[in-house]
Design an enzyme around this catalytic site. Structure first.
Site, PDB file in Angstrom:
ATOM      1  N   ARG A   1       1.053  -4.686  -5.695  1.00 36.33           N
ATOM      2  CA  ARG A   1       1.189  -5.999  -5.080  1.00 36.33           C
ATOM      3  C   ARG A   1       1.493  -6.940  -6.233  1.00 36.33           C
ATOM      4  NH1 ARG A   1      -2.662  -3.602  -1.278  1.00 36.33           N
ATOM      5  NH2 ARG A   1      -1.390  -3.445   0.602  1.00 36.33           N
TER       6      ARG A   1
ATOM      7  N   GLY B   1       0.831  -1.205   0.000  1.00 38.17           N
ATOM      8  CA  GLY B   1       0.000   0.000   0.000  1.00 38.17           C
ATOM      9  C   GLY B   1       0.863   1.251   0.000  1.00 38.17           C
TER      10      GLY B   1
ATOM     11  N   ARG C   1     -16.962  16.424  14.671  1.00 39.25           N
ATOM     12  CA  ARG C   1     -17.354  16.859  16.023  1.00 39.25           C
ATOM     13  C   ARG C   1     -18.216  18.128  15.950  1.00 39.25           C
ATOM     14  NH1 ARG C   1     -17.492  14.441  20.798  1.00 39.25           N
ATOM     15  NH2 ARG C   1     -15.280  13.916  20.825  1.00 39.25           N
TER      16      ARG C   1
ATOM     17  N   ARG D   1      -6.607  -2.574   8.866  1.00 39.63           N
ATOM     18  CA  ARG D   1      -7.236  -3.891   8.761  1.00 39.63           C
ATOM     19  C   ARG D   1      -6.855  -4.764   9.949  1.00 39.63           C
ATOM     20  NH1 ARG D   1      -6.726  -3.487   3.112  1.00 39.63           N
ATOM     21  NH2 ARG D   1      -4.571  -4.191   3.265  1.00 39.63           N
TER      22      ARG D   1
ATOM     23  N   ASP E   1       0.099   1.916   8.574  1.00 38.65           N
ATOM     24  CA  ASP E   1      -0.454   1.114   9.677  1.00 38.65           C
ATOM     25  C   ASP E   1       0.325   1.139  10.991  1.00 38.65           C
ATOM     26  OD1 ASP E   1      -2.648   0.326   8.255  1.00 38.65           O
ATOM     27  OD2 ASP E   1      -1.715  -1.506   7.495  1.00 38.65           O
TER      28      ASP E   1
ATOM     29  N   VAL F   1      18.036   8.338  -3.427  1.00 43.11           N
ATOM     30  CA  VAL F   1      18.682   8.722  -4.694  1.00 43.11           C
ATOM     31  C   VAL F   1      19.802   9.733  -4.438  1.00 43.11           C
ATOM     32  CG1 VAL F   1      18.298   9.922  -6.897  1.00 43.11           C
ATOM     33  CG2 VAL F   1      16.651   8.193  -6.097  1.00 43.11           C
ATOM     34  N   ARG F   2      19.516  10.739  -3.644  1.00 43.18           N
ATOM     35  CA  ARG F   2      20.524  11.785  -3.409  1.00 43.18           C
ATOM     36  C   ARG F   2      21.720  11.239  -2.625  1.00 43.18           C
ATOM     37  NH1 ARG F   2      17.327  17.180  -3.736  1.00 43.18           N
ATOM     38  NH2 ARG F   2      16.765  16.944  -5.936  1.00 43.18           N
TER      39      ARG F   2
ATOM     40  N   THR G   1       4.408   2.364   5.448  1.00 37.40           N
ATOM     41  CA  THR G   1       3.037   1.877   5.641  1.00 37.40           C
ATOM     42  C   THR G   1       2.334   2.777   6.643  1.00 37.40           C
ATOM     43  OG1 THR G   1       1.674   0.045   6.461  1.00 37.40           O
ATOM     44  CG2 THR G   1       3.899   0.165   7.322  1.00 37.40           C
TER      45      THR G   1
ATOM     46  N   ASP H   1       5.358  -5.064   6.028  1.00 36.63           N
ATOM     47  CA  ASP H   1       5.911  -6.379   6.394  1.00 36.63           C
ATOM     48  C   ASP H   1       5.874  -7.375   5.233  1.00 36.63           C
ATOM     49  OD1 ASP H   1       3.176  -6.242   6.674  1.00 36.63           O
ATOM     50  OD2 ASP H   1       3.084  -7.703   8.299  1.00 36.63           O
TER      51      ASP H   1
ATOM     52  N   ASP I   1       2.527  -0.879  12.212  1.00 38.56           N
ATOM     53  CA  ASP I   1       2.337  -2.187  12.845  1.00 38.56           C
ATOM     54  C   ASP I   1       3.584  -3.062  12.746  1.00 38.56           C
ATOM     55  OD1 ASP I   1       2.316  -2.540  10.135  1.00 38.56           O
ATOM     56  OD2 ASP I   1       0.533  -3.789  10.078  1.00 38.56           O
TER      57      ASP I   1
HETATM   58  P1  ATP Z   1       1.066  -2.696   3.519  1.00 38.30           P
HETATM   59  O1  ATP Z   1       1.340  -2.947   4.980  1.00 38.30           O
HETATM   60  O2  ATP Z   1       0.928  -1.254   3.217  1.00 38.30           O
HETATM   61  O3  ATP Z   1      -0.027  -3.550   2.953  1.00 38.30           O
HETATM   62  P2  ATP Z   1       3.016  -4.586   2.606  1.00 38.30           P
HETATM   63  O4  ATP Z   1       4.426  -4.455   2.195  1.00 38.30           O
HETATM   64  O5  ATP Z   1       2.742  -5.410   3.825  1.00 38.30           O
HETATM   65  O6  ATP Z   1       2.425  -3.132   2.736  1.00 38.30           O
HETATM   66  P3  ATP Z   1       1.905  -6.654   0.883  1.00 38.30           P
HETATM   67  O7  ATP Z   1       0.912  -6.538  -0.199  1.00 38.30           O
HETATM   68  O8  ATP Z   1       1.637  -7.568   2.011  1.00 38.30           O
HETATM   69  O9  ATP Z   1       2.175  -5.162   1.374  1.00 38.30           O
HETATM   70  O10 ATP Z   1       3.309  -7.121   0.244  1.00 38.30           O
HETATM   71  C1  ATP Z   1       3.852  -6.465  -0.881  1.00 38.30           C
HETATM   72  C2  ATP Z   1       4.383  -7.451  -1.896  1.00 38.30           C
HETATM   73  O11 ATP Z   1       5.478  -8.199  -1.345  1.00 38.30           O
HETATM   74  C3  ATP Z   1       3.408  -8.530  -2.334  1.00 38.30           C
HETATM   75  O12 ATP Z   1       2.510  -8.103  -3.319  1.00 38.30           O
HETATM   76  C4  ATP Z   1       4.366  -9.583  -2.894  1.00 38.30           C
HETATM   77  O13 ATP Z   1       4.776  -9.267  -4.209  1.00 38.30           O
HETATM   78  C5  ATP Z   1       5.561  -9.464  -1.960  1.00 38.30           C
HETATM   79  N1  ATP Z   1       5.487 -10.534  -0.943  1.00 38.30           N
HETATM   80  C6  ATP Z   1       4.774 -10.546   0.207  1.00 38.30           C
HETATM   81  N2  ATP Z   1       4.942 -11.701   0.884  1.00 38.30           N
HETATM   82  C7  ATP Z   1       5.775 -12.449   0.137  1.00 38.30           C
HETATM   83  C8  ATP Z   1       6.344 -13.757   0.268  1.00 38.30           C
HETATM   84  N3  ATP Z   1       6.075 -14.529   1.328  1.00 38.30           N
HETATM   85  N4  ATP Z   1       7.162 -14.193  -0.716  1.00 38.30           N
HETATM   86  C9  ATP Z   1       7.438 -13.435  -1.778  1.00 38.30           C
HETATM   87  N5  ATP Z   1       6.941 -12.199  -1.964  1.00 38.30           N
HETATM   88  C10 ATP Z   1       6.132 -11.705  -1.037  1.00 38.30           C
END
Ligand code: ATP
Length: 329
Positions: free
Chosen positions: A78, A17, A161, A178, A134, A30-31, A132, A109, A136
């Site tokens: 994703r 996300g 409010r 979530r 979140d 980058v910099r 993220t 994560d 978390d």
């Molecule tokens: P957010 O917390 O904002 O959702 P996030 O990094 O947790 O961010 P995810 O959609 O869970 O978002 O993971 C991002 C991408 O990482 C996934 O679409 C996938 O391509 C890759 N990914 C996640 N888990 C695995 C895994 N176990 N093995 C390989 N690739 C993974």
């Protein structure tokens, strides 16, 4: 793996996300990389850009005028393909094609779970930056995007409010999260909400109702913040359950939704992103890999992906719960 080889060319991408402050992190990476004489490539749409060879060079001027912008200029995604062994082989071929030695991943994560798989299978050197809303994750007190998202949610609740107190209404406001109640908890305390429902705590509808009974008599408006992933359901579901028991309540529901992801990042998020970007490049140059850059007690620290991922347990909001109960009386 050749950890002794000097890194010459790094790739950077945003994944999962999107979160406000990701652009500030890209700019910092980058910099900093150019400052140390490295070549940098931007990988588009998260892991998809690696799998599908969607890559472009990034010079210091390509990241001008983005520190203040929400979203991500590299776009985020994703990637289903990267979840497969074949997808990760394709990703490695793309890296070899461009001569990319190391990667900086900005995400949550899931992104670091993918990074770990990639490192184990292909020996790729990777460093993570938190991106993220979140908040978390283990290994850091806060994540890039959380402060901005929480400020946005708080401002919107302030507006609710105004109208709630003009009409004696009970408002249920749903905020993002979530599996994390961090936005709900912070926004609830900062906007002076009466009750907060978070996925980490099974407080149930009974507790909410007894709190409402205590406050209803003395207050002209009541605001309940509901994290979208609460086990009682979202704000609509919670409102329906309350209305079932107390038909006389004048209830309204407001789902804040994606406005919480957008907007210009706050000072706190720009600072965290800037510090994280510098620390990530410097970590790679110091021979580190398989680690995430986080901020703990005001200091930038590195934590291994495995520790970060095992530390992604629900945050303990006990102290915040306690002060909310005192302050909402
Ligand atoms: P957010 O917390 O904002 O959702 P996030 O990094 O947790 O961010 P995810 O959609 O869970 O978002 O993971 C991002 C991408 O990482 C996934 O679409 C996938 O391509 C890759 N990914 C996640 N888990 C695995 C895994 N176990 N093995 C390989 N690739 C993974």
């Amino acid at each position: 793996m050749g950890t002794m080889d000097r890194i010459k060319h790094i790739g950077v991408f945003t994944s999962g996300g999107d979160a406000p402050g990701m652009n500030a992190a890209i700019r910092a990476v980058v910099r900093t990389a150019h400052f140390y004489g490295l070549q940098v490539s931007g990988i588009l749409e998260g892991y998809n850009g690696l799998v599908q060879n969607n890559i472009r060079p990034l010079g210091t001027r390509d990241v001008s005028n983005i520190i203040q912008r929400g979203g991500t200029i590299l776009r985020s995604a994703r990637s289903k393909e990267f979840m497969t062994v074949e997808g990760r082989c394709a990703a490695k071929r793309t890296m070899d094609l461009h001569g990319i030695d190391a990667l900086i991943a900005i995400g949550g994560d899931g992104t670091f779970r993918g990074a770990q798989a990639f490192m184990v299978e292909h020996g790729v050197r990777m460093v993570g930056i938190t991106g993220t809303i979140d908040n978390d994750m283990g290994g850091t007190d806060t994540t890039i995007g959380f402060d901005t998202a929480t400020n946005t949610a708080m401002e919107l609740v302030d507006r609710i409010r105004d109208t709630a107190s003009s009409h004696d209404r009970l408002f249920f406001v749903e905020v993002m999260g979530r599996s994390s109640g961090a936005i709900a908890m912070y926004c609830g305390i900062a906007a002076g909400a009466e009750f907060v429902m978070v996925p980490e705590r099974k407080q149930g509808i009974e507790e909410l109702i007894s709190a409402l009974e205590r406050t209803e008599k003395s207050k002209s408006s009541v605001i309940v913040i509901v994290a979208e992933g609460d086990e009682e359901g979202g704000a609509y579901e919670v409102a329906r359950k309350v209305k079932e028991r107390y038909a006389h309540y004048e209830t309204r529901v407001s789902v804040l939704g994606h406005v919480q992801r957008g907007g210009n990042p706050t000072v706190a998020d720009r600072m965290l992103a800037s510090r994280s970007g510098v620390a990530a490049v410097e970590a790679l140059l110091a021979g580190q890999a398989g680690v995430m850059v986080g901020q703990v007690n005001g200091r930038m620290v590195l934590t291994s992906f495995s520790e970060v991922l095992s530390g992604t347990s629900p945050r303990n909001h006990a102290e915040l719960d306690r002060i909310l109960a005192i302050l909402s009386t």
